[in-house]
Design a protein around this motif. Structure first.
Motif, PDB file in Angstrom:
ATOM      1  N   MET A   5      -5.248  12.965   6.136  1.00  0.00           N
ATOM      2  CA  MET A   5      -6.114  14.000   6.986  1.00  0.00           C
ATOM      3  C   MET A   5      -6.289  15.940   6.528  1.00  0.00           C
ATOM      4  O   MET A   5      -6.462  16.696   6.984  1.00  0.00           O
ATOM      5  N   GLY A   6      -5.235  16.062   5.486  1.00  0.00           N
ATOM      6  CA  GLY A   6      -4.908  16.945   4.531  1.00  0.00           C
ATOM      7  C   GLY A   6      -6.284  16.995   3.684  1.00  0.00           C
ATOM      8  O   GLY A   6      -7.247  16.377   4.132  1.00  0.00           O
ATOM      9  N   ALA A   7      -6.419  18.309   3.151  1.00  0.00           N
ATOM     10  CA  ALA A   7      -6.920  18.675   2.444  1.00  0.00           C
ATOM     11  C   ALA A   7      -7.896  17.757   1.190  1.00  0.00           C
ATOM     12  O   ALA A   7      -9.057  18.036   0.870  1.00  0.00           O
ATOM     13  N   TYR A   8      -6.919  17.455   0.398  1.00  0.00           N
ATOM     14  CA  TYR A   8      -6.786  16.691  -0.948  1.00  0.00           C
ATOM     15  C   TYR A   8      -6.521  15.447  -0.648  1.00  0.00           C
ATOM     16  O   TYR A   8      -4.911  15.198  -1.439  1.00  0.00           O
ATOM     17  N   PRO A   9      -6.727  14.287   0.089  1.00  0.00           N
ATOM     18  CA  PRO A   9      -5.794  12.924   0.263  1.00  0.00           C
ATOM     19  C   PRO A   9      -5.593  12.323  -0.530  1.00  0.00           C
ATOM     20  O   PRO A   9      -4.947  11.142  -0.804  1.00  0.00           O
ATOM     21  N   ARG A  10      -7.103  12.273  -1.364  1.00  0.00           N
ATOM     22  CA  ARG A  10      -6.905  11.313  -2.671  1.00  0.00           C
ATOM     23  C   ARG A  10      -6.012  11.355  -3.255  1.00  0.00           C
ATOM     24  O   ARG A  10      -4.975  10.637  -4.011  1.00  0.00           O
ATOM     25  N   ARG A  11      -5.529  12.831  -3.625  1.00  0.00           N
ATOM     26  CA  ARG A  11      -4.040  13.374  -4.753  1.00  0.00           C
ATOM     27  C   ARG A  11      -3.155  12.843  -3.493  1.00  0.00           C
ATOM     28  O   ARG A  11      -2.354  11.954  -4.584  1.00  0.00           O
ATOM     29  N   LEU A  16       1.247   8.023  -4.050  1.00  0.00           N
ATOM     30  CA  LEU A  16       1.406   7.546  -3.591  1.00  0.00           C
ATOM     31  C   LEU A  16       1.435   5.573  -4.314  1.00  0.00           C
ATOM     32  O   LEU A  16       2.811   5.427  -4.581  1.00  0.00           O
ATOM     33  N   VAL A  17       0.144   5.323  -5.255  1.00  0.00           N
ATOM     34  CA  VAL A  17       0.464   4.200  -5.849  1.00  0.00           C
ATOM     35  C   VAL A  17       0.507   4.524  -7.161  1.00  0.00           C
ATOM     36  O   VAL A  17       1.813   3.373  -7.073  1.00  0.00           O
ATOM     37  N   ALA A  22       3.851   3.563  -2.177  1.00  0.00           N
ATOM     38  CA  ALA A  22       2.547   2.921  -1.592  1.00  0.00           C
ATOM     39  C   ALA A  22       3.273   1.532  -1.990  1.00  0.00           C
ATOM     40  O   ALA A  22       2.634   0.707   0.091  1.00  0.00           O
ATOM     41  N   GLU A  23       3.803   0.391  -2.268  1.00  0.00           N
ATOM     42  CA  GLU A  23       3.926  -0.870  -1.944  1.00  0.00           C
ATOM     43  C   GLU A  23       4.771  -0.708  -0.836  1.00  0.00           C
ATOM     44  O   GLU A  23       4.845  -1.865  -0.034  1.00  0.00           O
ATOM     45  N   LEU A  24       5.963   0.260  -0.297  1.00  0.00           N
ATOM     46  CA  LEU A  24       6.834   0.338   0.268  1.00  0.00           C
ATOM     47  C   LEU A  24       6.502   0.487   1.520  1.00  0.00           C
ATOM     48  O   LEU A  24       6.873  -0.119   3.077  1.00  0.00           O
ATOM     49  N   VAL A  25       5.038   1.291   1.768  1.00  0.00           N
ATOM     50  CA  VAL A  25       5.044   1.903   3.048  1.00  0.00           C
ATOM     51  C   VAL A  25       3.782   2.008   3.281  1.00  0.00           C
ATOM     52  O   VAL A  25       2.951   1.338   4.670  1.00  0.00           O
ATOM     53  N   LEU A  26       1.994   1.479   2.142  1.00  0.00           N
ATOM     54  CA  LEU A  26       0.694   1.687   2.707  1.00  0.00           C
ATOM     55  C   LEU A  26       0.736   0.360   1.420  1.00  0.00           C
ATOM     56  O   LEU A  26      -0.627   0.509   1.192  1.00  0.00           O
ATOM     57  N   PRO A  27       1.277  -1.191   1.271  1.00  0.00           N
ATOM     58  CA  PRO A  27       0.916  -1.705   0.858  1.00  0.00           C
ATOM     59  C   PRO A  27      -0.271  -2.015   0.518  1.00  0.00           C
ATOM     60  O   PRO A  27      -0.486  -2.993  -0.567  1.00  0.00           O
ATOM     61  N   ALA A  31      -3.259  -3.083  -3.330  1.00  0.00           N
ATOM     62  CA  ALA A  31      -3.931  -4.331  -3.236  1.00  0.00           C
ATOM     63  C   ALA A  31      -5.128  -4.000  -3.768  1.00  0.00           C
ATOM     64  O   ALA A  31      -6.091  -5.147  -4.164  1.00  0.00           O
ATOM     65  N   LEU A  32      -5.729  -2.818  -3.421  1.00  0.00           N
ATOM     66  CA  LEU A  32      -6.876  -2.939  -3.314  1.00  0.00           C
ATOM     67  C   LEU A  32      -7.673  -2.979  -5.118  1.00  0.00           C
ATOM     68  O   LEU A  32      -8.900  -3.150  -5.425  1.00  0.00           O
ATOM     69  N   ALA A  33      -6.682  -2.352  -5.889  1.00  0.00           N
ATOM     70  CA  ALA A  33      -6.656  -2.018  -7.226  1.00  0.00           C
ATOM     71  C   ALA A  33      -6.796  -3.670  -8.142  1.00  0.00           C
ATOM     72  O   ALA A  33      -7.698  -3.494  -8.530  1.00  0.00           O
ATOM     73  N   ARG A  34      -6.454  -4.621  -7.397  1.00  0.00           N
ATOM     74  CA  ARG A  34      -6.666  -5.290  -7.584  1.00  0.00           C
ATOM     75  C   ARG A  34      -7.365  -6.625  -6.768  1.00  0.00           C
ATOM     76  O   ARG A  34      -7.572  -8.293  -7.580  1.00  0.00           O
ATOM     77  N   GLU A  35      -8.535  -5.821  -6.253  1.00  0.00           N
ATOM     78  CA  GLU A  35     -10.084  -6.560  -5.943  1.00  0.00           C
ATOM     79  C   GLU A  35     -11.258  -6.819  -6.028  1.00  0.00           C
ATOM     80  O   GLU A  35     -11.135  -5.408  -7.007  1.00  0.00           O
ATOM     81  N   ARG A  36     -12.026  -7.294  -6.719  1.00  0.00           N
ATOM     82  CA  ARG A  36     -13.726  -7.126  -7.114  1.00  0.00           C
ATOM     83  C   ARG A  36     -15.101  -6.872  -6.160  1.00  0.00           C
ATOM     84  O   ARG A  36     -14.492  -7.984  -5.600  1.00  0.00           O
TER      85      ARG A  36
END
Length: 72
Positions: A5-11, A16-17, A22-27, A31-36
């Motif tokens: 909900m912050g101003a720049y969530p992508r950052r 985290l990734v 991110a592997e610990l709190v939002l795995p 994992a999306l990066a491994r999907e096509r």
């Protein structure tokens, strides 16, 4: 929730990734990066998801009058 909900969530999500947290709190996020995308195999789902998040943010003010957790 605060990060999304912050101003720049992508950052924040990218940090985290990139740091491996991110592997610990939002795995599911790294994992999306491994999907096509089956329709666009040259794109990874992680980047697509980040782009859609930014597009949702761009439309929030006119559609919801401000940040909207569900659309993000």
């Amino acid at each position: 929730v605060k990060l999304v909900m912050g101003a720049y969530p992508r950052r924040g999500l990218t940090l985290l990734v990139d740091t491996g947290l991110a592997e610990l709190v939002l795995p599911e996020l790294p994992a999306l990066a491994r999907e096509r995308d089956e329709h666009h195999p040259h794109k990874d789902v992680y980047e697509h998801t980040q782009t859609v998040l930014e597009q949702a943010i761009d439309q929030e003010q006119e559609r919801f009058g401000g940040p909207d957790q569900v659309s993000r």
